[in-house]
Design a protein around this motif. Sequence first.
Motif, mmCIF file in Angstrom:
data_model
loop_
_atom_site.group_PDB
_atom_site.id
_atom_site.type_symbol
_atom_site.label_atom_id
_atom_site.label_comp_id
_atom_site.label_asym_id
_atom_site.label_seq_id
_atom_site.Cartn_x
_atom_site.Cartn_y
_atom_site.Cartn_z
ATOM 1 N N GLU A 94 0.826 -1.204 0.000
ATOM 2 C CA GLU A 94 0.000 0.000 0.000
ATOM 3 C C GLU A 94 0.862 1.257 0.000
ATOM 4 O OE1 GLU A 94 -2.376 -0.562 3.443
ATOM 5 O OE2 GLU A 94 -3.770 -1.962 2.470
ATOM 6 N N PHE A 95 1.989 1.210 0.703
ATOM 7 C CA PHE A 95 2.903 2.350 0.737
ATOM 8 C C PHE A 95 3.495 2.628 -0.639
ATOM 9 C CE2 PHE A 95 3.029 2.302 5.372
ATOM 10 C CZ PHE A 95 3.214 3.655 5.644
ATOM 11 N N VAL A 96 3.797 1.600 -1.378
ATOM 12 C CA VAL A 96 4.361 1.780 -2.714
ATOM 13 C C VAL A 96 3.396 2.562 -3.604
ATOM 14 C CG1 VAL A 96 5.088 0.569 -4.812
ATOM 15 C CG2 VAL A 96 5.807 -0.269 -2.566
ATOM 16 N N GLU A 97 2.124 2.290 -3.450
ATOM 17 C CA GLU A 97 1.112 2.949 -4.275
ATOM 18 C C GLU A 97 0.760 4.350 -3.776
ATOM 19 O OE1 GLU A 97 -0.013 1.757 -7.103
ATOM 20 O OE2 GLU A 97 1.241 -0.034 -6.858
ATOM 21 N N ALA A 98 0.632 4.524 -2.459
ATOM 22 C CA ALA A 98 0.191 5.821 -1.907
ATOM 23 C C ALA A 98 0.771 5.995 -0.502
ATOM 24 C CB ALA A 98 -1.334 5.883 -1.873
ATOM 25 N N PRO A 99 2.032 6.388 -0.404
ATOM 26 C CA PRO A 99 2.717 6.432 0.898
ATOM 27 C C PRO A 99 2.071 7.358 1.927
ATOM 28 C CG PRO A 99 4.028 7.476 -0.830
ATOM 29 C CD PRO A 99 2.929 6.748 -1.510
ATOM 30 N N LYS A 100 1.805 8.601 1.571
ATOM 31 C CA LYS A 100 1.260 9.554 2.546
ATOM 32 C C LYS A 100 -0.139 9.168 2.999
ATOM 33 C CE LYS A 100 4.002 13.596 1.290
ATOM 34 N NZ LYS A 100 3.967 15.019 0.876
ATOM 35 N N GLU A 101 -0.968 8.749 2.038
ATOM 36 C CA GLU A 101 -2.334 8.360 2.373
ATOM 37 C C GLU A 101 -2.351 7.120 3.248
ATOM 38 O OE1 GLU A 101 -2.284 10.690 -1.387
ATOM 39 O OE2 GLU A 101 -1.139 8.980 -0.571
ATOM 40 N N THR A 102 -1.490 6.166 2.935
ATOM 41 C CA THR A 102 -1.423 4.928 3.722
ATOM 42 C C THR A 102 -0.945 5.217 5.135
ATOM 43 O OG1 THR A 102 -0.979 3.602 1.747
ATOM 44 C CG2 THR A 102 -0.382 2.636 3.871
ATOM 45 N N TYR A 103 0.086 6.039 5.255
ATOM 46 C CA TYR A 103 0.606 6.385 6.581
ATOM 47 C C TYR A 103 -0.472 7.075 7.413
ATOM 48 C CZ TYR A 103 3.546 8.293 10.266
ATOM 49 O OH TYR A 103 4.085 8.601 11.496
ATOM 50 N N ALA A 104 -1.181 8.035 6.820
ATOM 51 C CA ALA A 104 -2.218 8.782 7.543
ATOM 52 C C ALA A 104 -3.321 7.839 8.025
ATOM 53 C CB ALA A 104 -2.793 9.869 6.646
ATOM 54 N N ARG A 105 -3.681 6.869 7.196
ATOM 55 C CA ARG A 105 -4.737 5.933 7.572
ATOM 56 C C ARG A 105 -4.304 5.032 8.731
ATOM 57 N NH1 ARG A 105 -5.272 1.031 5.550
ATOM 58 N NH2 ARG A 105 -4.024 1.549 3.695
ATOM 59 N N ILE A 106 -3.075 4.527 8.668
ATOM 60 C CA ILE A 106 -2.585 3.659 9.740
ATOM 61 C C ILE A 106 -2.411 4.453 11.032
ATOM 62 C CG2 ILE A 106 -0.716 2.128 10.478
ATOM 63 C CD1 ILE A 106 -0.203 1.547 7.514
ATOM 64 N N LEU A 107 -1.905 5.678 10.902
ATOM 65 C CA LEU A 107 -1.732 6.524 12.079
ATOM 66 C C LEU A 107 -3.066 6.795 12.759
ATOM 67 C CD1 LEU A 107 0.160 8.283 13.835
ATOM 68 C CD2 LEU A 107 -0.288 10.172 12.239
ATOM 69 N N SER A 108 -4.080 7.107 11.968
ATOM 70 C CA SER A 108 -5.418 7.368 12.520
ATOM 71 C C SER A 108 -5.961 6.119 13.201
ATOM 72 C CB SER A 108 -6.353 7.818 11.401
ATOM 73 O OG SER A 108 -7.665 7.983 11.881
ATOM 74 N N ARG A 109 -5.785 4.983 12.586
ATOM 75 C CA ARG A 109 -6.278 3.723 13.155
ATOM 76 C C ARG A 109 -5.543 3.390 14.456
ATOM 77 N NH1 ARG A 109 -5.630 -0.873 9.047
ATOM 78 N NH2 ARG A 109 -3.478 -0.949 9.831
ATOM 79 N N TYR A 110 -4.231 3.593 14.453
ATOM 80 C CA TYR A 110 -3.461 3.324 15.664
ATOM 81 C C TYR A 110 -3.905 4.241 16.807
ATOM 82 C CZ TYR A 110 0.253 3.146 19.079
ATOM 83 O OH TYR A 110 0.939 3.015 20.272
#
Length: 286
Positions: A94-110
Amino acid sequence: MGQMSLEIGYTRPKGQVFKWLGSKFKFAYTITAYFPEQYNRYIEPFIGAGAMLATVAPEEGIAGDALAPLIEAWKILQEDPEHLIEHYTTHFHEFVEAPKETYARILSRYNETPNGPDLLVLTRTCYGGVVRFTKEGKMSTPSGMHKPMSIKTFRAVVHEWRERLKGTTFYHQSFEETMAMAKEGDLVYCDPPYIASQRILYGAQSFQFQRLLEVIESCKSRGVKVVLSIDGKKKSGKQKIALEVPDGLFEREHFVSCGASMLRRFQKSGEKMKGEDVHDRLLLTW
């Protein structure tokens, strides 16, 4: 209970599971050179990224931390390493495709539901491994610019660390509780939040250095040997950090060169780091 011996010496693992500011991974050889040649159990009350623990790879170890998701991740590594690898693999793609969006989603979930696997992924993809938390306990580090560790390398690292940590028991508890488990002949290595440089990092807001010194004194009185890593020198050795330490608590003091401060790099937003080298202080009770 047998004693550990340094006749062969320690070997550092080939890579790190967590990417973590303040990790002793690069300096483990230097620090372990000051360890006693023999001791019983190896104990770490501030386990963090576990670089020292993995380097020592104790036959019998105890590791504790106040951050519950961190201990959860270490236990999963021991008990179900494929779960961590699968979790990392999914998010790597997922990071390869959309790094910033993926990080933001995981951060919010965490931040909504703190858990070990997400914490691990965040530390490997946040800026410089700066595991920064707000006073409310929310992780607030922005995403990094680097490419995450490859899946192949991560898999190899996880399995190597599982083997190195097989003799260690992990506890989610305070440093006082972990250090209270130490007995005569044990070795305790403390790597707490640093006084002058790590107030924005996890657990630092509530950490009390003087309380740690009291617990170290108690350990020393029981015949436990303690090594403390703490603030030493900054500004490339020009400024020594003042510490209030009781006379006679520590018998020796050494300094370990750590290169340029990653925390200062984060705070200065990429400005030149000339003159920003730091030296850790090692204090030993024997």
